[in-house]
Design a protein around this motif. Structure first.
Motif, PDB file in Angstrom:
ATOM      1  N   UNK A  25       0.833  -1.207   0.000  1.00  0.00           N
ATOM      2  CA  UNK A  25       0.000   0.000   0.000  1.00  0.00           C
ATOM      3  C   UNK A  25       0.869   1.259   0.000  1.00  0.00           C
ATOM      4  N   UNK A  26       1.916   1.263   0.800  1.00  0.00           N
ATOM      5  CA  UNK A  26       2.826   2.413   0.832  1.00  0.00           C
ATOM      6  C   UNK A  26       3.531   2.587  -0.524  1.00  0.00           C
ATOM      7  N   UNK A  27       3.977   1.472  -1.094  1.00  0.00           N
ATOM      8  CA  UNK A  27       4.672   1.524  -2.385  1.00  0.00           C
ATOM      9  C   UNK A  27       3.751   2.052  -3.479  1.00  0.00           C
ATOM     10  N   UNK A  28       2.511   1.610  -3.453  1.00  0.00           N
ATOM     11  CA  UNK A  28       1.548   2.079  -4.452  1.00  0.00           C
ATOM     12  C   UNK A  28       1.230   3.560  -4.271  1.00  0.00           C
ATOM     13  N   UNK A  29       1.447   4.067  -3.043  1.00  0.00           N
ATOM     14  CA  UNK A  29       1.223   5.491  -2.774  1.00  0.00           C
ATOM     15  C   UNK A  29       2.423   6.340  -3.169  1.00  0.00           C
ATOM     16  N   UNK A  30       3.447   5.702  -3.758  1.00  0.00           N
ATOM     17  CA  UNK A  30       4.606   6.436  -4.243  1.00  0.00           C
ATOM     18  C   UNK A  30       5.764   6.495  -3.270  1.00  0.00           C
ATOM     19  N   UNK A  31       5.646   5.799  -2.134  1.00  0.00           N
ATOM     20  CA  UNK A  31       6.738   5.771  -1.166  1.00  0.00           C
ATOM     21  C   UNK A  31       7.769   4.707  -1.566  1.00  0.00           C
ATOM     22  N   UNK A  32       9.046   5.009  -1.323  1.00  0.00           N
ATOM     23  CA  UNK A  32      10.087   4.007  -1.545  1.00  0.00           C
ATOM     24  C   UNK A  32      10.201   3.175  -0.271  1.00  0.00           C
ATOM     25  N   UNK A  33       9.853   1.903  -0.388  1.00  0.00           N
ATOM     26  CA  UNK A  33       9.661   1.044   0.788  1.00  0.00           C
ATOM     27  C   UNK A  33      10.648  -0.116   0.776  1.00  0.00           C
ATOM     28  N   UNK A  34      11.175  -0.426   1.954  1.00  0.00           N
ATOM     29  CA  UNK A  34      11.960  -1.644   2.147  1.00  0.00           C
ATOM     30  C   UNK A  34      11.255  -2.477   3.214  1.00  0.00           C
ATOM     31  N   UNK A  35      10.960  -3.707   2.898  1.00  0.00           N
ATOM     32  CA  UNK A  35      10.296  -4.635   3.800  1.00  0.00           C
ATOM     33  C   UNK A  35      11.318  -5.664   4.266  1.00  0.00           C
ATOM     34  N   UNK A  36      11.574  -5.736   5.572  1.00  0.00           N
ATOM     35  CA  UNK A  36      12.588  -6.646   6.112  1.00  0.00           C
ATOM     36  C   UNK A  36      11.941  -7.758   6.918  1.00  0.00           C
ATOM     37  N   UNK A  37      12.307  -8.983   6.619  1.00  0.00           N
ATOM     38  CA  UNK A  37      11.803 -10.151   7.344  1.00  0.00           C
ATOM     39  C   UNK A  37      12.720 -10.424   8.535  1.00  0.00           C
ATOM     40  N   UNK A  38      12.316  -9.935   9.708  1.00  0.00           N
ATOM     41  CA  UNK A  38      13.106 -10.155  10.916  1.00  0.00           C
ATOM     42  C   UNK A  38      12.502 -11.235  11.806  1.00  0.00           C
ATOM     43  N   UNK A  39      11.565 -12.001  11.251  1.00  0.00           N
ATOM     44  CA  UNK A  39      11.072 -13.182  11.964  1.00  0.00           C
ATOM     45  C   UNK A  39      12.064 -14.306  11.675  1.00  0.00           C
ATOM     46  N   UNK A  40      13.247 -14.188  12.295  1.00  0.00           N
ATOM     47  CA  UNK A  40      14.392 -14.990  11.872  1.00  0.00           C
ATOM     48  C   UNK A  40      14.281 -16.472  12.221  1.00  0.00           C
ATOM     49  N   UNK A  41      13.372 -16.817  13.121  1.00  0.00           N
ATOM     50  CA  UNK A  41      13.198 -18.232  13.448  1.00  0.00           C
ATOM     51  C   UNK A  41      12.238 -18.927  12.511  1.00  0.00           C
ATOM     52  N   UNK A  42      11.421 -18.146  11.806  1.00  0.00           N
ATOM     53  CA  UNK A  42      10.424 -18.737  10.907  1.00  0.00           C
ATOM     54  C   UNK A  42      10.199 -17.805   9.728  1.00  0.00           C
ATOM     55  N   UNK A  43      11.253 -17.558   8.982  1.00  0.00           N
ATOM     56  CA  UNK A  43      11.189 -16.585   7.879  1.00  0.00           C
ATOM     57  C   UNK A  43      10.385 -17.127   6.705  1.00  0.00           C
ATOM     58  N   UNK A  44       9.224 -16.537   6.479  1.00  0.00           N
ATOM     59  CA  UNK A  44       8.400 -16.959   5.331  1.00  0.00           C
ATOM     60  C   UNK A  44       7.684 -15.786   4.672  1.00  0.00           C
ATOM     61  N   UNK A  45       8.155 -14.575   4.953  1.00  0.00           N
ATOM     62  CA  UNK A  45       7.506 -13.387   4.405  1.00  0.00           C
ATOM     63  C   UNK A  45       7.570 -13.355   2.883  1.00  0.00           C
ATOM     64  N   UNK A  46       8.602 -13.989   2.315  1.00  0.00           N
ATOM     65  CA  UNK A  46       8.729 -14.016   0.853  1.00  0.00           C
ATOM     66  C   UNK A  46       7.530 -14.703   0.194  1.00  0.00           C
TER      67      UNK A  46
END
Length: 379
Positions: A25-46
């Protein structure tokens, strides 16, 4: 750069779904966004954003902190959105050492973006709390179940204790007081926090003032996810009341998101629901929350009691409106033939099973809390 940590007291409340779709939603609003997966024990955000299995991730950097961190910041197919994968295949990634955490924080803060979203792990591990405290406006995602709301409150309580241990230097009277309570086995979690702080203020005013300066910058925000009925939105008020009475902490309500099976369909399609079906009730709720965040002042975000009341009242109205829209959508599906009567019956049966489980869970927690109260437990 605006930093938005997103946490939850327990898993299974849709935290990663919220993080991924807010990023979209932020990216579509024109913001430059970085999304970081810090759920390091169960990384599945991808999986939520439809990113292919990552070759490099945070675990790669943690194994070699001198490596080029920019290599783990990946482009995505979504314009304006970059992604930092986690890494659950490298042993020990979830339990960061102090030097690893400091190195990672340094790299994250040096990134070039308008918004950095941190999808944190569930629970109250020290690393999770420290990442949450990188911003005073972290988001807590909860669901309208007893365990989810209780754990949201416990997360915030642990956040306060983390600020205490950060503010109280070792060997100060305040620090020794906390350590004495901990070693006596009284259990810090069982103590009435305002009473503790009154005692600390008496014995060590300097440490208390340092703590107060830190905690006054903490203004967490709440999202109630997986709502099924407008009445579920009222549960947020219980979290608010507990935080104000027992933690002397004010929270802002960003809004509610209804449970929707379309989220499962979009996940199976490896697409964020805001892209898969942007007009769905769940997607519109995400866009509404994103707009509220973008319109807020990231530097001067202290809200008055009246303004906080307005956020809760607004969330209640939005819950009613979204419920009506959701019912209209179901009717449209039935009339169009996309949703058969059999599908509707199966959905109701599934919900009845979930309700039955929640009732059992609720009864167990009532029994546990009753026993705890009889033994002198205080929230």
């Amino acid at each position: 750069m605006r930093i938005i940590p997103i946490a939850s007291g327990k898993g299974g409340v849709g935290k990663s779904m919220v993080a991924a779709n807010l990023a979209v939603a932020f990216a579509q609003a024109g913001q430059h966004v970085i999304l970081a997966d810090l759920d390091l024990g169960a990384s599945n955000l991808h999986l939520v954003i439809g990113y292919q299995a990552p070759q490099l991730g945070i675990g790669t950097f943690l194994n070699d902190p001198r490596s080029d961190f920019s290599k783990v910041v990946a482009n995505t197919d979504i314009p304006n959105l970059k992604f930092i994968p986690g890494d659950m295949e490298i042993p020990g990634t979830a339990n960061l050492k102090t030097n690893q955490r400091q190195a990672l924080v340094k790299r994250l803060l040096s990134l070039n973006a308008d918004i950095l979203i941190l999808d944190l792990g569930a629970g109250t591990h020290q690393s999770i709390l420290d990442f949450f405290l990188l911003s005073g406006q972290g988001i807590i995602v909860s669901a309208p179940t007893v365990t989810a709301t209780l754990n949201a409150y416990v997360f915030l309580k642990n956040t306060i204790f983390r600020i205490m241990y950060t503010a109280f230097a070792k060997e100060t009277k305040a620090y020794n007081y906390l350590e004495k309570l901990r070693k006596e086995g009284s259990g810090l979690q069982r103590l009435y926090l305002p009473k503790m702080l009154q005692e600390i203020k008496k014995i060590d005013a300097k440490s208390y003032n340092k703590f107060k300066a830190h905690v006054d910058r903490l203004h967490p925000r709440l999202i109630m996810n997986m709502v099924q009925d407008p009445k579920d939105a009222d549960i947020a008020t219980k979290i608010r009341r507990s935080c104000e009475i027992y933690l002397d902490l004010k929270i802002e309500h960003l809004g509610v998101i209804y449970r929707d099976s379309i989220q499962d369909t979009s996940l199976a399609s490896r697409m964020p629901v805001t892209i898969y079906k942007p007009q769905a009730v769940i997607s519109q709720a995400i866009y509404r929350i994103a707009e509220k965040i973008l319109q807020s002042d990231e530097d001067h975000f202290t809200l008055t009691d009246e303004e906080i009341n307005e956020t809760f009242q607004e969330a209640t109205v939005e819950a009613e409106i979204d419920f009506e829209n959701k019912m209209e959508y179901v009717e449209e599906l039935m009339h169009s033939g996309a949703l058969s009567q059999g599908d509707l019956i199966e959905t109701v049966k599934t919900q009845q099973i979930e309700i039955s489980k929640l009732k059992k869970e609720n009864n167990f927690l009532k029994y546990t809390l009753s026993n705890a109260m009889q033994k002198g437990f205080k929230p």
